[in-house]
Design an enzyme around this catalytic site. Structure first.
Site, PDB file in Angstrom:
ATOM      1  N   ALA A  88       0.839  -1.207   0.000  1.00 35.21           N
ATOM      2  CA  ALA A  88       0.000   0.000   0.000  1.00 35.21           C
ATOM      3  C   ALA A  88       0.869   1.249   0.000  1.00 35.21           C
ATOM      4  O   ALA A  88       2.014   1.228   0.463  1.00 35.21           O
ATOM      5  CB  ALA A  88      -0.923   0.000   1.221  1.00 35.21           C
ATOM      6  N   ASP A  89       0.321   2.302  -0.561  1.00 36.84           N
ATOM      7  CA  ASP A  89       0.983   3.606  -0.472  1.00 36.84           C
ATOM      8  C   ASP A  89      -0.089   4.674  -0.237  1.00 36.84           C
ATOM      9  O   ASP A  89      -1.190   4.577  -0.776  1.00 36.84           O
ATOM     10  CB  ASP A  89       1.755   3.919  -1.763  1.00 36.84           C
ATOM     11  CG  ASP A  89       2.670   5.120  -1.578  1.00 36.84           C
ATOM     12  OD1 ASP A  89       3.480   5.124  -0.639  1.00 36.84           O
ATOM     13  OD2 ASP A  89       2.574   6.085  -2.372  1.00 36.84           O
ATOM     14  N   THR A  90       0.240   5.675   0.576  1.00 40.12           N
ATOM     15  CA  THR A  90      -0.717   6.730   0.917  1.00 40.12           C
ATOM     16  C   THR A  90      -0.097   8.096   0.656  1.00 40.12           C
ATOM     17  O   THR A  90       1.070   8.324   0.993  1.00 40.12           O
ATOM     18  CB  THR A  90      -1.117   6.619   2.414  1.00 40.12           C
ATOM     19  OG1 THR A  90      -1.706   5.344   2.640  1.00 40.12           O
ATOM     20  CG2 THR A  90      -2.117   7.701   2.811  1.00 40.12           C
ATOM     21  N   ALA A 125      -3.446   3.679  -2.330  1.00 39.23           N
ATOM     22  CA  ALA A 125      -3.526   2.629  -3.345  1.00 39.23           C
ATOM     23  C   ALA A 125      -2.980   1.353  -2.731  1.00 39.23           C
ATOM     24  O   ALA A 125      -2.002   1.386  -1.988  1.00 39.23           O
ATOM     25  CB  ALA A 125      -2.700   3.004  -4.567  1.00 39.23           C
TER      26      ALA A 125
END
Lengths: 218, 218
Positions: A88-90, A125
């Site tokens: 995940a990346d934020t 994502a």
């Protein structure tokens, strides 16, 4: 939503490709069993190559998942490979600018004053890779993309100064920690709350349930 | 928001008139020092006496605060009385019905199926009493009222059955715990997230800051 599917999922070897303690905590709370192998992808994609911030965050999450897959492929025997890799990346976006970790206290202060009294977007994502049975390739790749709007109260300089001096903003995208002291800066949100701390729980669960059905796991 | 005012607030004796562990956790996280004296008000107001559910929840929070004030007035010497008493009440409302703790597993199941795929409202009312310097009366009474909309994903019977069997719904208004396993039922929220778990942090902080200014506390 994955409550009825926990025994199926927990019969798989799952790797979380993130060192974020909040992501670990949320997956723990779902009842999932998993191993943590943080991605060492440098998160250095050129933002100018992406027309939208959500393409940028999605690509970063894909790179994180694939970096861990490639590394484990070199290090492990096929029968010790994970069945599922979750990355995940934020990011924080305001006025078409992507806010990352502050570069200095002054930068943290100016970011927070920019966000004061305004609504910004938090994008997370996720990339979920299912590894083939022979442990050698990626069989299925799924994506989750979630946007939550966050409205800050009006912050004054005294408050921002004290908050920056607390040290909390320095390693957080956008210069605040919703899971920490920063929770009192937020007036309201619109969307998935857990997305703001890095894992859109409901969408993730829906995607995992769809995956179980697609692959006919029992 | 109360970060710059903590030393002023923590020079006061504060009582939280609630036994809710989540409210305690949120006030702890704000950095407040306080004592817990749960209200024993029976929460038995007749809903039909109130034109709106928010009048009902507000009255319940006022009764909780005043019950604790009256009890302490009998038990303590004036110089041991709290300076501030904080009470709160939270309800779930859907289609003009107030949902309280489920009366049975069957009731929990039907409540959750009612909420499935729909948006309901969570209301929290807070009452903040400032006690007079002589410890004998209420000098100032402040109220906070906050509504948050919560949208559930579509739940199926298997999921609801498993969730009810987990035991979590039985002591929760509306039959779910946002802070527990129930977090995966929620697709999105609109408003203050912390309101859903019983304490609208941002509004509470704003009210406390206004109170400090009004009373010229330093």
């Amino acid at each position: 939503m994955i409550l009825p599917h926990l025994s199926v999922l927990n019969s798989k070897r799952i790797v979380l490709a993130s060192g974020s303690p909040r992501r670990k905590e949320l997956l723990d709370k779902l009842g999932l069993k998993f191993e943590i192998v943080p991605s060492i992808f440098e998160e250095n994609l050129d933002k100018d190559d992406y027309p939208n911030c959500y393409d940028y965050v999605r690509q970063t999450s894909i790179h994180k998942a694939k970096e861990v897959f490639a590394r484990l492929l070199k290090q492990r025997s096929p029968d010790a490979m994970p069945h599922i890799i979750i990355a995940a990346d934020t990011i924080v976006e305001h006025n078409s600018t992507i806010f990352e970790k502050p570069s200095s206290k002054e930068n943290a202060r100016s970011t927070l004053m920019d966000l004061s009294g305004n609504t910004h977007a938090v994008w997370t994502a996720m990339t979920i890779l299912v590894v083939s049975e022979d442990g050698k390739s990626v069989q299925v790749e799924k994506h989750v993309l979630e946007k939550t709007l966050v409205t800050f109260g009006i912050l004054n300089e005294e408050l921002v100064h004290e908050y920056v001096e607390s040290g909390e903003p320095m390693d957080k995208a956008g210069g605040y920690g919703y899971q920490g002291l920063g929770f009192q800066l937020v007036e309201s949100i619109n969307g998935c709350n857990f997305n703001v701390i890095g894992l859109p729980v409901h969408s993730f669960c829906k995607t995992m349930v769809a995956l179980i059905e697609e692959l006919n796991w029992r």
